[in-house]
Write an enzyme that holds these catalytic residues in place. Sequence first.
Site, PDB file in Angstrom:
ATOM      1  N   GLU A 287       0.838  -1.211   0.000  1.00 44.91           N
ATOM      2  CA  GLU A 287       0.000   0.000   0.000  1.00 44.91           C
ATOM      3  C   GLU A 287       0.864   1.248   0.000  1.00 44.91           C
ATOM      4  O   GLU A 287       1.859   1.341   0.730  1.00 44.91           O
ATOM      5  CB  GLU A 287      -0.897  -0.019   1.247  1.00 44.91           C
ATOM      6  CG  GLU A 287      -1.812   1.176   1.364  1.00 44.91           C
ATOM      7  CD  GLU A 287      -2.526   1.226   2.705  1.00 44.91           C
ATOM      8  OE1 GLU A 287      -3.544   1.926   2.795  1.00 44.91           O
ATOM      9  OE2 GLU A 287      -2.068   0.568   3.662  1.00 44.91           O
ATOM     10  N   LYS A 351      -9.649   2.378  -3.076  1.00 47.60           N
ATOM     11  CA  LYS A 351     -10.147   1.906  -1.794  1.00 47.60           C
ATOM     12  C   LYS A 351     -11.576   2.393  -1.576  1.00 47.60           C
ATOM     13  O   LYS A 351     -11.887   3.566  -1.801  1.00 47.60           O
ATOM     14  CB  LYS A 351      -9.233   2.387  -0.662  1.00 47.60           C
ATOM     15  CG  LYS A 351      -9.525   1.751   0.695  1.00 47.60           C
ATOM     16  CD  LYS A 351      -8.475   2.154   1.715  1.00 47.60           C
ATOM     17  CE  LYS A 351      -8.694   1.451   3.057  1.00 47.60           C
ATOM     18  NZ  LYS A 351      -7.679   1.860   4.060  1.00 47.60           N
ATOM     19  N   CYS A 405      -5.594  -2.504   2.672  1.00 47.72           N
ATOM     20  CA  CYS A 405      -5.378  -2.269   4.098  1.00 47.72           C
ATOM     21  C   CYS A 405      -6.494  -2.879   4.939  1.00 47.72           C
ATOM     22  O   CYS A 405      -6.790  -4.056   4.830  1.00 47.72           O
ATOM     23  CB  CYS A 405      -5.215  -0.771   4.356  1.00 47.72           C
ATOM     24  SG  CYS A 405      -4.648  -0.383   6.031  1.00 47.72           S
TER      25      CYS A 405
END
Length: 531
Positions: A287, A351, A405
């Site tokens: 990430e 995301k 994440c």
Amino acid sequence: MDGIAGRIMLLSGWRRAALAIAAGLLTVLALPPFSLFAAPFISFPILVWLIDGLPADPSKGILRRYLPAFWTGWCFGFGYLAGGLWWLGNALLVEADTFAWALPLAVLGLPAVLAIYYGLAGLLARILWSEGWGRIAALAAGFGLAEWLRATALTGFPWNAIGYAAMPVPLAMQSVSLIGLMGMNVAAVFVFAAPALVGTRRGLAPGLMIAALLVAGHLVFGLWRLSTPPGPPLDPPMTLRVVQPVIDQAQKLDDAARAAIFETHLALSAAPPAEGGRRPDVIVWPETAVPFILTENPDALARIAEVLQEGQVLVTGAVRTEDAGAGLPPRYYNSMIMIDHQGQIIGAADKVHLVPFGEYLPLEDLISAAGLHAVAAAMPGGFSAAAQRMPMTLPGGRILYPVICYEAIFPAEIGDDALASAALLNVTNDAWFGDTPGPYQHFLQSRLRAVETGVPMVRVANSGISASIDPFGRVQKGLNFGVAGAFDVDLPPRAAPIFPPSGQSRNGLILQLIALAVAIFSRMSFVFREN
């Protein structure tokens, strides 16, 4: 044990609160990196006996009758959550000059707020409390509801849901493919609390029998599923290279270190495969691995093209920017970006589920007026959330399902469409939390998403733990926390899912309703006997 139970029931005041907090703290030892499976078999009986000892005088008002149960559940939850989340404060110390003032809010304030859900669990359990084993079902139903609320309300934060304590190893993980995390929360609390029946002798035989059947079924199902063969191997095979650079978070925030960080990733990507190994088809960076906006840096894309061989692609975590229209500031996304061997961006996935206060600010106008910004997003306004999850289609047609994440802690984030992918791809940067329990807890929760779906997961973390995980939760290959390097792994085949993710949620709801029905029936029987 009768004497211990009796003394706990008679506690009052600060001693009762202190013991409830201590029981919650003890439960944390069941989680990584400790994984002491026996801890909840001590802590939950203590909680049962504490609720047993609460007064049940019907002449008192509702508030005086049930507030002590809420307070007892809250104290237990505060101990559990403070003991399991204290490491969040480490992220604030990365930029201590800006965020150190908020340390008490992260370490104590957040657990205090989240413990309200456990207070509600204690309240519901007390309303349905009875003499026999039905009170264990009441507690299980209360915690099941509390964990569901914690996962969904106010964007949700189901970190360290109680069910994870019952799934430390692959043998004990397989039931989550049947009943989901929600069902595991209910079953785990019932089993953990069952020893309390030994201390009070009420409902002992049926309660322990049901708990034993749940444990036996859990383990037998695990043995059966681990013995089932996976699906057919991928043809042609697919090899991924996982790059774990271990870049300190303070260094990642240093503008002068950006070029060196980028070259570190490139050097690990360019290493030849091990003797006899296949050249990787896909190279994956963690990430926000790229320390600048790729679309604004053609030289960086050219350097990537120099490293990639023909037919290879790089999937990297990066910040993506998008024009928001005339007069408006650009939008920024925490993304995965796919780049081919010519240095062209051929795909991206943004995301969907952002971290409150980490990646964006709730009540942004109010909070930003005080000069504050999200911890992990220094740009004005923080990150924007994608409207929907977009699977990444590789050249040749295979699909990687992106999970960025902490999206990996939300079972609901993994939709039924994930079953069509070759792998779940989880990129993360746990360097924010240092060498604390946080990265180990995150790794366990990520592994369970592979077991739930029957789809292998490739997890790529800046500081660790990175791993290739088969669809049964077994680690094929990996790098531990703090170990810099890269490894190549052939993607394992998928396993036939027992139920799609949506089906697991329904099964978990059914188990929750069964526990609730048992608790209500036991409560009604208890009331009739009293009258």
